[in-house]
Design an enzyme around this catalytic site. Sequence first.
Site, PDB file in Angstrom:
ATOM      1  N   HIS A 128       1.125   5.095   0.727  1.00  0.00           N
ATOM      2  CA  HIS A 128       0.736   6.212   1.618  1.00  0.00           C
ATOM      3  C   HIS A 128       0.787   7.340   0.864  1.00  0.00           C
ATOM      4  O   HIS A 128       1.816   7.745   0.368  1.00  0.00           O
ATOM      5  CB  HIS A 128       1.427   6.556   3.007  1.00  0.00           C
ATOM      6  CG  HIS A 128       1.330   5.232   3.919  1.00  0.00           C
ATOM      7  ND1 HIS A 128       0.382   5.362   4.863  1.00  0.00           N
ATOM      8  CD2 HIS A 128       1.990   3.826   4.094  1.00  0.00           C
ATOM      9  CE1 HIS A 128       0.395   4.104   5.857  1.00  0.00           C
ATOM     10  NE2 HIS A 128       1.367   3.398   5.066  1.00  0.00           N
ATOM     11  N   HIS A 168       0.743  -1.201  -0.016  1.00  0.00           N
ATOM     12  CA  HIS A 168      -0.027  -0.125  -0.008  1.00  0.00           C
ATOM     13  C   HIS A 168       0.860   1.340  -0.099  1.00  0.00           C
ATOM     14  O   HIS A 168       1.698   1.317   0.764  1.00  0.00           O
ATOM     15  CB  HIS A 168      -1.043  -0.010   1.251  1.00  0.00           C
ATOM     16  CG  HIS A 168      -0.119  -0.175   2.480  1.00  0.00           C
ATOM     17  ND1 HIS A 168       0.009  -1.614   2.887  1.00  0.00           N
ATOM     18  CD2 HIS A 168       0.016   0.539   3.448  1.00  0.00           C
ATOM     19  CE1 HIS A 168       0.612  -1.341   4.054  1.00  0.00           C
ATOM     20  NE2 HIS A 168       0.784  -0.121   4.421  1.00  0.00           N
TER      21      HIS A 168
HETATM   22  P1  5GP Z   1       1.644   0.253   7.284  1.00  0.00           P
HETATM   23  O1  5GP Z   1       2.024   0.518   8.623  1.00  0.00           O
HETATM   24  O2  5GP Z   1       1.318  -1.092   7.103  1.00  0.00           O
HETATM   25  O3  5GP Z   1       2.439   1.100   6.301  1.00  0.00           O
HETATM   26  O4  5GP Z   1       0.215   0.950   7.419  1.00  0.00           O
HETATM   27  C1  5GP Z   1      -1.097   0.511   7.397  1.00  0.00           C
HETATM   28  C2  5GP Z   1      -2.222   1.842   7.468  1.00  0.00           C
HETATM   29  O5  5GP Z   1      -3.267   1.075   7.231  1.00  0.00           O
HETATM   30  C3  5GP Z   1      -2.046   2.576   8.727  1.00  0.00           C
HETATM   31  O6  5GP Z   1      -1.766   4.023   8.415  1.00  0.00           O
HETATM   32  C4  5GP Z   1      -3.489   2.342   9.492  1.00  0.00           C
HETATM   33  O7  5GP Z   1      -3.896   3.244   9.650  1.00  0.00           O
HETATM   34  C5  5GP Z   1      -4.131   1.716   8.054  1.00  0.00           C
HETATM   35  N1  5GP Z   1      -5.267   0.678   8.570  1.00  0.00           N
HETATM   36  C6  5GP Z   1      -5.218  -0.371   9.122  1.00  0.00           C
HETATM   37  N2  5GP Z   1      -6.260  -0.791   9.177  1.00  0.00           N
HETATM   38  C7  5GP Z   1      -7.261  -0.257   8.303  1.00  0.00           C
HETATM   39  C8  5GP Z   1      -8.659  -0.367   8.036  1.00  0.00           C
HETATM   40  O8  5GP Z   1      -9.221  -1.450   8.317  1.00  0.00           O
HETATM   41  N3  5GP Z   1      -9.242   0.448   7.337  1.00  0.00           N
HETATM   42  C9  5GP Z   1      -8.455   1.587   6.773  1.00  0.00           C
HETATM   43  N4  5GP Z   1      -9.015   2.268   6.072  1.00  0.00           N
HETATM   44  N5  5GP Z   1      -7.188   1.814   7.053  1.00  0.00           N
HETATM   45  C10 5GP Z   1      -6.526   0.910   7.813  1.00  0.00           C
END
Ligand code: 5GP
Length: 139
Positions: free
Chosen positions: A100, A98
Amino acid sequence: MSTIFSQIVEGEIPARVVYEDETTLAFLDANPLAPGHTLVVPKDEYERLNDIPEDVADDLYDTIHRLVPAVEDAVDADASTVAFNNGEAAGQEVPHVHCHIVPRFEGDGGGPIHAVAGETPDLEDDELDEIAEDIESRA
Ligand code: 5GP
């Protein structure tokens, strides 16, 4: 067990979807670092950037390219930080690639991408040459 983002893709859990096409989806982050914080994902589940087939990687970049100005304009941002946490050691919590898109504002108190690393190394010229050659040979 599918990832939380696959469940969003499948419509099994709700999300504020802002863009969708055949291979990619974009939706608001549930815990935004700024208003408009958006995630862009390939619909199929790939854990890391290098797991994504080339055609899907192209689609993913197209969607990021489309969404960055849309997100910035929607929240009247001055700039954006656009980044992937690529692997657990880099802070990736959801094992589904993903991107950001974090809107940034003058004086928002945040840092540049340089702030993500821990201790910075003190590398000699010959070490830099060796690293550059090694990367070049693998690219
Ligand atoms: P990572 O740390 O893996 O790069 O980021 C994961 C992101 O996914 C975090 O910013 C978190 O807030 C977001 N996130 C986690 N669970 C969900 C969810 O159920 N729905 C949405 N829209 N975002 C999520």
